[in-house]
Design a protein around this motif. Structure first.
Motif, short mmCIF file in Angstrom:
data_model
loop_
_atom_site.label_atom_id
_atom_site.label_comp_id
_atom_site.label_asym_id
_atom_site.label_seq_id
_atom_site.Cartn_x
_atom_site.Cartn_y
_atom_site.Cartn_z
N SER A 69 0.85 -1.19 0.00
CA SER A 69 0.00 0.00 0.00
C SER A 69 0.89 1.25 0.00
CB SER A 69 -0.90 0.01 1.23
OG SER A 69 -1.49 1.29 1.41
N TYR A 70 0.38 2.31 -0.60
CA TYR A 70 1.12 3.58 -0.61
C TYR A 70 1.32 4.10 0.82
CZ TYR A 70 -3.21 6.16 0.32
OH TYR A 70 -4.36 6.65 0.88
N LYS A 71 0.52 3.61 1.75
CA LYS A 71 0.65 4.05 3.15
C LYS A 71 1.94 3.54 3.79
CE LYS A 71 -4.37 4.31 3.77
NZ LYS A 71 -5.55 3.79 4.53
N HIS A 72 2.63 2.66 3.07
CA HIS A 72 3.92 2.15 3.55
C HIS A 72 5.03 3.19 3.37
CE1 HIS A 72 6.81 -1.06 4.51
NE2 HIS A 72 7.56 -0.61 3.54
N LEU A 73 4.79 4.18 2.52
CA LEU A 73 5.83 5.14 2.15
C LEU A 73 6.47 5.86 3.35
CD1 LEU A 73 7.26 6.23 -0.38
CD2 LEU A 73 5.54 8.04 -0.48
N PRO A 74 5.70 6.36 4.33
CA PRO A 74 6.33 7.07 5.45
C PRO A 74 7.29 6.22 6.28
CG PRO A 74 3.97 7.54 5.36
CD PRO A 74 4.23 6.41 4.41
N GLN A 75 7.22 4.91 6.12
CA GLN A 75 8.12 4.04 6.88
C GLN A 75 9.53 3.99 6.28
OE1 GLN A 75 6.38 0.13 7.64
NE2 GLN A 75 4.31 0.99 7.44
N LEU A 76 9.67 4.54 5.08
CA LEU A 76 10.96 4.51 4.39
C LEU A 76 11.73 5.80 4.65
CD1 LEU A 76 9.74 3.04 0.98
CD2 LEU A 76 10.67 1.80 2.96
N ASN A 77 13.03 5.68 4.77
CA ASN A 77 13.89 6.83 5.07
C ASN A 77 14.34 7.53 3.79
OD1 ASN A 77 15.58 8.64 6.45
ND2 ASN A 77 17.33 7.25 6.33
N ARG A 78 13.82 8.73 3.56
CA ARG A 78 14.18 9.57 2.41
C ARG A 78 14.07 8.81 1.08
NH1 ARG A 78 19.20 10.75 2.04
NH2 ARG A 78 18.87 12.64 0.83
N PRO A 79 12.92 8.29 0.78
CA PRO A 79 12.78 7.52 -0.46
C PRO A 79 12.82 8.39 -1.72
CG PRO A 79 10.63 7.85 0.53
CD PRO A 79 11.64 8.40 1.50
N GLN A 80 13.18 7.77 -2.83
CA GLN A 80 13.01 8.36 -4.16
C GLN A 80 11.86 7.62 -4.82
OE1 GLN A 80 17.07 7.88 -5.81
NE2 GLN A 80 17.07 10.10 -6.04
N VAL A 81 10.93 8.37 -5.39
CA VAL A 81 9.71 7.76 -5.91
C VAL A 81 9.59 7.98 -7.42
CG1 VAL A 81 7.20 7.65 -5.73
CG2 VAL A 81 8.57 8.15 -3.69
N ILE A 82 9.40 6.90 -8.15
CA ILE A 82 9.05 6.96 -9.57
C ILE A 82 7.54 6.80 -9.68
CG2 ILE A 82 9.20 5.77 -11.79
CD1 ILE A 82 12.01 4.86 -11.05
N VAL A 83 6.87 7.81 -10.23
CA VAL A 83 5.41 7.79 -10.36
C VAL A 83 5.05 7.38 -11.79
CG1 VAL A 83 3.29 9.14 -10.19
CG2 VAL A 83 5.20 9.62 -8.63
N THR A 84 4.24 6.30 -11.92
CA THR A 84 3.89 5.81 -13.25
C THR A 84 2.38 5.79 -13.50
OG1 THR A 84 3.67 3.48 -12.61
CG2 THR A 84 5.89 4.28 -13.11
N VAL A 85 1.60 6.27 -12.56
CA VAL A 85 0.14 6.22 -12.68
C VAL A 85 -0.34 7.20 -13.76
CG1 VAL A 85 -2.04 6.54 -11.48
CG2 VAL A 85 -0.08 5.55 -10.28
N ALA A 86 -1.14 6.71 -14.70
CA ALA A 86 -1.54 7.53 -15.84
C ALA A 86 -2.81 8.35 -15.57
CB ALA A 86 -1.77 6.64 -17.06
N ASN A 87 -3.68 7.87 -14.73
CA ASN A 87 -4.94 8.57 -14.46
C ASN A 87 -4.68 9.95 -13.87
OD1 ASN A 87 -7.20 9.20 -12.26
ND2 ASN A 87 -8.14 8.01 -13.92
N LYS A 88 -5.29 10.98 -14.45
CA LYS A 88 -5.01 12.37 -14.06
C LYS A 88 -5.43 12.65 -12.61
CE LYS A 88 -3.40 13.56 -18.08
NZ LYS A 88 -1.94 13.85 -18.24
N GLU A 89 -6.59 12.17 -12.22
CA GLU A 89 -7.04 12.40 -10.84
C GLU A 89 -6.13 11.70 -9.84
OE1 GLU A 89 -11.11 11.33 -10.38
OE2 GLU A 89 -11.86 12.83 -11.80
N ALA A 90 -5.72 10.48 -10.19
CA ALA A 90 -4.81 9.75 -9.31
C ALA A 90 -3.46 10.45 -9.23
CB ALA A 90 -4.63 8.32 -9.82
#
Length: 335
Positions: free
Chosen positions: A291-312
């Motif tokens: 889940s995206y909610k896992h993100l805060p558990q990571l220390n200074r992450p780099q994120v590649i965003v691939t979601v195409a939906n504009k609202e998302a």
């Protein structure tokens, strides 16, 4: 130099229908210290005869035969014969606004080395411009207005191939047209980015970009999406990936899966997140979907965003910015 020569490099192949408009738009420039190096890349229509006609009436125009095959070799051929201290490209089916060379030259002289002069573009087509090209034009012009093109370089090609100008020494520094890498315009944009060149903001439409069914970018396999994705990942891993920070891939659609496959094949560790409840918990390519909610558990992450939906996409950007993450430093848009 207050009046430097501008070399305009023009590969052409079977564009007889549009060549006269293209060359006339250059001849009519308010800035007149230019040369055209037009390279025939195997035309079997009347394109060569048309170019020869213009060359016979204007000594600034030189017609050459491609020393290899394809647009990269054509650009190399043109560049090798050029003499200008400023270099630009032109597509043989497009048109310049009358002040294009003047404004770009002025911008480069004012800002000096290490800069790329740009202009806004306007698509046109007798069949009507598709929504996709309208969207690309709007996005590209928004970036060019502020000179922030490189902030979204992993999304699409941020330097319009027929609407840039640089100092010759800067083009050489970026290896000019040496690499055999397609799409060649996107690869060159990445090399400008790699050399940390700065884009000069422009509020002016300087280029009329023609769209039609037989345009090379529509028909050549070199412009297929798999080429784009491989290029993006090559430069991301080379230029922006920090091995000391956890890498996160957000999105499990087609593009997300293709990127995941590249990372797995290259042995690059990553976390795979999404906000799609139907995919969370699944294992794809040996990766556990989190889940995206896992993100805060990571220390200074780099994120590649691939979601195409504009609202998302808006939700994701707001979420990341809420974590004080910065575009092009902490997260990178690949869509």
């Amino acid at each position: 130099m207050q009046n430097p020569k501008v070399s305009v490099l023009i590969p052409f192949k079977n564009t007889e229908e549009f060549l006269s408009e293209c060359i006339s738009s250059i001849i009519d420039q308010t800035y007149q210290n230019w040369e055209v190096l037009a390279v025939n890349d195997g035309s079997d229509d009347n394109s060569c005869q048309i170019m020869d006609h213009y060359a016979n009436h204007d000594s600034r125009i030189t017609v050459l035969q491609n020393e290899g095959q394809g647009i990269i070799h054509a650009l190399r051929t043109a560049y090798s014969k050029s003499n200008g201290s400023l270099i630009t490209r032109m597509d043989s089916d497009d048109m310049m606004t009358p002040n294009k060379l003047q404004l770009m030259t002025t911008a480069l002289l004012k800002n000096g080395l290490g800069h790329v002069a740009l202009g806004k573009v306007s698509y046109f087509s007798k069949e009507g411009v598709s929504n996709g090209y309208k969207s690309y034009e709007k996005w590209l012009n928004r970036l060019s207005e502020k000179g922030t093109n490189f902030s979204e370089i992993y999304k699409e090609c941020v330097i319009p191939s027929p609407c840039w100008m640089v100092h010759r020494s800067d083009l050489d520094k970026a290896k000019a047209f040496t690499p055999d890498q397609y799409p060649e315009d996107y690869d060159l944009a990445f090399r400008f980015y790699e050399k940390q060149f700065k884009c000069i903001p422009s509020e002016n439409v300087l280029h009329y970009w023609r769209d039609y069914q037989d345009r090379t970018s529509r028909t050549s396999e070199h412009y297929a999406q798999n080429y784009f994705l491989d290029l993006k990942m090559h430069y991301f891993l080379k230029l922006d990936h920090d091995k000391n920070r956890p890498l996160v891939l957000w999105g499990a659609g087609k593009k997300g899966k293709n990127i995941a496959k590249i990372l797995v094949e290259q042995g690059v560790p990553f976390f795979w997140l999404c906000n799609n409840q139907q995919k969370i918990g699944k294992i794809i390519y040996g990766q556990h979907m989190l889940s995206y909610k896992h993100l805060p558990q990571l220390n200074r992450p780099q994120v590649i965003v691939t979601v195409a939906n504009k609202e998302a996409q808006e939700f994701i950007k707001e979420h990341l910015q809420g974590m004080n993450m910065l575009l092009a430093e902490d997260y990178f848009l690949f869509c």
